[in-house]
Design a protein around this motif. Sequence first.
Motif, PDB file in Angstrom:
ATOM      1  N   GLU A  58       0.835  -1.205   0.000  1.00  0.00           N
ATOM      2  CA  GLU A  58       0.000   0.000   0.000  1.00  0.00           C
ATOM      3  C   GLU A  58       0.868   1.253   0.000  1.00  0.00           C
ATOM      4  N   THR A  99      -1.748  -4.691   3.385  1.00  0.00           N
ATOM      5  CA  THR A  99      -0.901  -3.726   4.066  1.00  0.00           C
ATOM      6  C   THR A  99      -1.754  -2.524   4.433  1.00  0.00           C
ATOM      7  N   ASN A 101      -1.740   1.007   6.897  1.00  0.00           N
ATOM      8  CA  ASN A 101      -0.936   1.937   7.669  1.00  0.00           C
ATOM      9  C   ASN A 101      -1.513   2.174   9.067  1.00  0.00           C
ATOM     10  N   THR A 131       4.226   1.402   9.346  1.00  0.00           N
ATOM     11  CA  THR A 131       4.194   2.617  10.160  1.00  0.00           C
ATOM     12  C   THR A 131       4.604   3.839   9.356  1.00  0.00           C
ATOM     13  N   SER A 132       4.948   3.620   8.087  1.00  0.00           N
ATOM     14  CA  SER A 132       5.471   4.732   7.293  1.00  0.00           C
ATOM     15  C   SER A 132       4.515   5.910   7.373  1.00  0.00           C
ATOM     16  N   ARG A 152       5.930   6.916  15.661  1.00  0.00           N
ATOM     17  CA  ARG A 152       5.246   5.957  14.798  1.00  0.00           C
ATOM     18  C   ARG A 152       4.988   4.634  15.495  1.00  0.00           C
ATOM     19  N   TYR A 153       6.028   4.111  16.153  1.00  0.00           N
ATOM     20  CA  TYR A 153       5.846   2.801  16.762  1.00  0.00           C
ATOM     21  C   TYR A 153       5.078   2.881  18.075  1.00  0.00           C
ATOM     22  N   ALA A 221       6.035  -5.032   8.772  1.00  0.00           N
ATOM     23  CA  ALA A 221       7.135  -4.689   7.858  1.00  0.00           C
ATOM     24  C   ALA A 221       7.782  -3.405   8.346  1.00  0.00           C
ATOM     25  N   GLY A 222       9.063  -3.445   8.610  1.00  0.00           N
ATOM     26  CA  GLY A 222       9.773  -2.281   9.149  1.00  0.00           C
ATOM     27  C   GLY A 222      11.007  -2.828   9.825  1.00  0.00           C
ATOM     28  N   ASP A 223      12.133  -2.182   9.630  1.00  0.00           N
ATOM     29  CA  ASP A 223      13.393  -2.855   9.889  1.00  0.00           C
ATOM     30  C   ASP A 223      14.263  -2.201  10.952  1.00  0.00           C
ATOM     31  N   SER A 224      13.862  -1.074  11.490  1.00  0.00           N
ATOM     32  CA  SER A 224      14.666  -0.449  12.535  1.00  0.00           C
ATOM     33  C   SER A 224      14.642  -1.335  13.781  1.00  0.00           C
ATOM     34  N   GLY A 227      11.300  -1.361  15.050  1.00  0.00           N
ATOM     35  CA  GLY A 227      10.432  -2.164  14.193  1.00  0.00           C
ATOM     36  C   GLY A 227      10.577  -3.639  14.510  1.00  0.00           C
ATOM     37  N   PHE A 239       7.427  -9.386   7.368  1.00  0.00           N
ATOM     38  CA  PHE A 239       7.707  -9.218   5.952  1.00  0.00           C
ATOM     39  C   PHE A 239       8.970  -8.370   5.872  1.00  0.00           C
ATOM     40  N   GLY A 241      12.918  -7.288   3.861  1.00  0.00           N
ATOM     41  CA  GLY A 241      13.664  -7.168   2.631  1.00  0.00           C
ATOM     42  C   GLY A 241      14.971  -7.950   2.663  1.00  0.00           C
TER      43      GLY A 241
HETATM   44  C1  LIG Z   1       9.658  -5.470   3.268  1.00  0.00           C
HETATM   45  C2  LIG Z   1       9.006  -4.177   3.573  1.00  0.00           C
HETATM   46  C3  LIG Z   1       7.821  -3.844   2.923  1.00  0.00           C
HETATM   47  C4  LIG Z   1       7.182  -2.634   3.176  1.00  0.00           C
HETATM   48  N1  LIG Z   1       6.012  -2.344   2.530  1.00  0.00           N
HETATM   49  C5  LIG Z   1       5.402  -1.161   2.768  1.00  0.00           C
HETATM   50  C6  LIG Z   1       4.182  -0.847   2.098  1.00  0.00           C
HETATM   51  O1  LIG Z   1       3.649  -1.604   1.297  1.00  0.00           O
HETATM   52  N2  LIG Z   1       3.625   0.360   2.352  1.00  0.00           N
HETATM   53  C7  LIG Z   1       4.168   1.241   3.233  1.00  0.00           C
HETATM   54  O2  LIG Z   1       3.593   2.304   3.418  1.00  0.00           O
HETATM   55  N3  LIG Z   1       5.311   0.960   3.881  1.00  0.00           N
HETATM   56  C8  LIG Z   1       5.951  -0.212   3.670  1.00  0.00           C
HETATM   57  N4  LIG Z   1       7.117  -0.492   4.328  1.00  0.00           N
HETATM   58  C9  LIG Z   1       7.704   0.534   5.236  1.00  0.00           C
HETATM   59  C10 LIG Z   1       7.579   0.215   6.703  1.00  0.00           C
HETATM   60  O3  LIG Z   1       6.254   0.369   7.112  1.00  0.00           O
HETATM   61  C11 LIG Z   1       8.399   1.130   7.620  1.00  0.00           C
HETATM   62  O4  LIG Z   1       7.745   2.281   7.885  1.00  0.00           O
HETATM   63  C12 LIG Z   1       9.667   1.581   7.091  1.00  0.00           C
HETATM   64  O5  LIG Z   1      10.409   0.476   6.775  1.00  0.00           O
HETATM   65  C13 LIG Z   1      10.393   2.434   8.152  1.00  0.00           C
HETATM   66  O6  LIG Z   1      10.305   1.800   9.400  1.00  0.00           O
HETATM   67  P1  LIG Z   1      11.579   1.226  10.073  1.00  0.00           P
HETATM   68  O7  LIG Z   1      12.333   2.454  10.458  1.00  0.00           O
HETATM   69  O8  LIG Z   1      11.176   0.404  11.252  1.00  0.00           O
HETATM   70  O9  LIG Z   1      12.222   0.392   9.017  1.00  0.00           O
HETATM   71  C14 LIG Z   1       7.757  -1.706   4.085  1.00  0.00           C
HETATM   72  C15 LIG Z   1       8.952  -2.052   4.739  1.00  0.00           C
HETATM   73  C16 LIG Z   1       9.578  -3.257   4.509  1.00  0.00           C
HETATM   74  C17 LIG Z   1      10.846  -3.566   5.236  1.00  0.00           C
END
Ligand SMILES: Cc1cc2nc3c(=O)[nH]c(=O)nc-3n(C[C@H](O)[C@H](O)[C@H](O)COP(=O)(O)O)c2cc1C
Lengths: 456, 372
Positions: A58, A99, A101, A131-132, A152-153, A221-224, A227, A239, A241
């Motif tokens: 999304e 997905t 938000n 959480t984007s 966000r979190y 999904a989110g990698d910090s 997250g 989910f 990367g």
């Molecule tokens: C594999 C993966 C897929 C993601 N898909 C979406 C998505 O479809 N839409 C979206 O708004 N954000 C998506 N994100 C972003 C995450 O929601 C997250 O906000 C972003 O990675 C920053 O958060 P972080 O600092 O924890 O990584 C995705 C992130 C990852 C790692």
Amino acid sequence: MTQNRIRKQVHLGAHFPGVNNTTVWTDPASKSQIDFSSFEHLARSAERGLFDFFFLAEGLRLREHQGKVHDLDVVGRPDTFSILNAVAGVTTHLGVAGTINTTFNEPYELAKQFSSLDHLSDGRAAWNLVTSSDAFTGENFRRGGYLEHSQRYARANELVDAVRTLWDSWSTDRPLVDRERGIFATDQQVGQFSHTGEQFDISGRFELPRSPQGHPVLLQAGDSDEGREFGAAKADAIFTGHGTLDAGKAFYADVKGRLAKYGRTHADLKILPAATFVLGDNAADAQEKAYQIRRQQVGPQTAIAFLEQVWGRDLSQYDADGPLPKEDPTDDVNITRGRVRHVKDPRAVADQWRAKSEAENLSIRELIIEVTARQQFVGSAAEVAAEIDSYVQSDASDGFILVPHLTPAGLDEFIDTVVPELQDRGSFRTEYAGTTLRSHLGLRHPHEQAEGVRAS
Amino acid sequence: MSERNSEAFLVGLEFEGTGVHPHSWRREDSRAEELFTASYWVDLVTAADRGGVDLAFFPDSFALQAEGRQATRGRLEAVATAARLSAVTSRIGLIPTATVTHTEPFHISKAIASIDFSSSGRAGWQVEVSDTDVEVSLFGRKTLQSNESLWEEASEAIEVVSRLWDSWEDDAEIRDAATGRFIDRDKLHYIDFEGKNFSVKGPSITPRSPQGQPLITVDASRLEARELAVQRGDLIRISASDVNEASATARLVHDHAAKIDRCVRVLLDVDVLLGADRGAADDALAELEEWAAAPYVPKSLFYRGDSAGLIALLREIRGNSGLDGVVLRPLALASGVEKIAADVLPELNLRPRTGPTLRERLGFELPVNQFA
Ligand SMILES: Cc1cc2nc3c(=O)[nH]c(=O)nc-3n(C[C@H](O)[C@H](O)[C@H](O)COP(=O)(O)O)c2cc1C
């Protein structure tokens, strides 16, 4: 080969190719990204291939490049809930994962929407929590972009807690319908809830009985670090990367290592990286196809646009088949908006890319093809099956969410050729054992999972 | 402006719980145990679809029904239900209620547009407001608004949704391999809406749907909604205690609409309880009233009796100027749908309407894009 234990099973999700340059829209086989027939095709194929679920990403604002809507990749997608409900109508076993938000939605509404999806799909719903959030996307919503990045979190955590409270608000120990006594929903306090916290102060009555899965499956999904902690505390699957074997193993160990403090076991959380694939008759054939696909994904204009993201300035006067710009990047990080990935240190990246392109004699386009390469599994069906299986058996993942490069038939070949290979290896189901997504993923009912300590 | 076709007569059905009577679940034939399953809704709506019902209305609210524990309570989201039915029905219009007071218009716009895609042009939207303290507490973001403020906000929400539906021109997708462009960005438009209650930038993430503008429905039973209905509605629902009153109201609505150059369809709500004969229907009502321990208060004209009587009533309504159709509201849904589809509709000789989308079948033109 004798097997004295059941092999770890591969889980597969079918990603409807979204809005980025993975999708090769110039291919004659590329069909509509918005007509329902495309969603139906991918979903029916995935179900034929006994996949765990169908998956939608999304983005709530169209991406922009240099202040204008980005026009080089596929643009346009449907509402997640509407399409998943419609897809549930044309499938019987396939999970439907969306997905959604956590910033631009409210807990009551989300609880009702996901509970409805779980009821209407007879227990196949999943929510990929993202959480984007930024002011750019916020311009489409009343909430606006005011939510601080650091919050966000905090919001996501509290949102999930609130939504779970709502999902649990109808007691299930007595029948809904008691015709004999003339009582509907016996519990006098049916649906009663209240949640008070930093983010939300809500109370009242929820409208839906507990859904077939107890709770829809939660993906994150989110990698910090935050997250990962959030995923370990709350999600049923992550989910990610992290697609290479080593990065996958490290991520897997890291996240699963965080489970114990929430009273959870390894089986309670699946790790599912995104993965692309290219199949050929043999390795060389697949490599050649992969190269052609990369060139389609990164056309001259796309190569320049990628470069502009790093350089932070207009580079349209450059030839994609020529060398990299001599001038240095600016600090304008907003040249592209609405994308997830951001370049942290443009100058360092530029230096690195220049060095690489000089050493290997790469044009702009060739360089971008190299540095953005995402094709993971390239080979014959047997080779791809073996590689996927090895990732799963060696705990680099529990499976993959496959991102085909063609809409909507991009998974068909995989299903016809790789799935049987995985089945022959004893790593993939030959029929669905149950009907709910939780049962496909081997997840326990949420109330059987140990009470987690709250992350905060 | 589309012409009203006086021969056309629209029949809609309200799909509420086990019926609009909150105690109808107790009837043997109610299927109350299945209220929250897809198969319940699929069976009922596909039967109506095959039977020739033009429009399926799905009411909704965020508030749990206030009735005591002997009445049905709980509700699947209407937009979700309509979406679930979109790919498994073929002709019927799908009109879920979505309230605007606590919901983002950006979300509503893409949700309805997506149903329009998955149903091949059969989506509508009934606009409602949330006017209780109870609903305010469920969201915790606002305080209770006055009626005036609620409907003003509703009008803004419709404006936003309508602009978002048009924010892509129909031919925005160009797939021009030569220039590498998937879309012509000049055919996508920021809507730049600035209102009293919110602002929305746009464009939509969802391209323009088959109908362009899915049909907007407003229930004008309440006086405070009348103005909005005439200004914004395509389908306007009214209530009346008899056919004459209904037809007077309908003429009034049409006159108002004509003055501002709008073409609308006025549909009269009719509460319905069918039985083998009048006596059986009376008994069925008595049973419901006994369970409720209260007399039934109909929303509008109330018909109870056999199918023949309903056919006669519908013919009378059809013959009256101003009314373009009805929304039948079965007190007991499962049996009501069955009888209406099997016994009533075939007798009305409704001419099959043609046209690729619901809009066209109902005699509306496909709207011109406001940004093109
Ligand atoms: C594999 C993966 C897929 C993601 N898909 C979406 C998505 O479809 N839409 C979206 O708004 N954000 C998506 N994100 C972003 C995450 O929601 C997250 O906000 C972003 O990675 C920053 O958060 P972080 O600092 O924890 O990584 C995705 C992130 C990852 C790692």
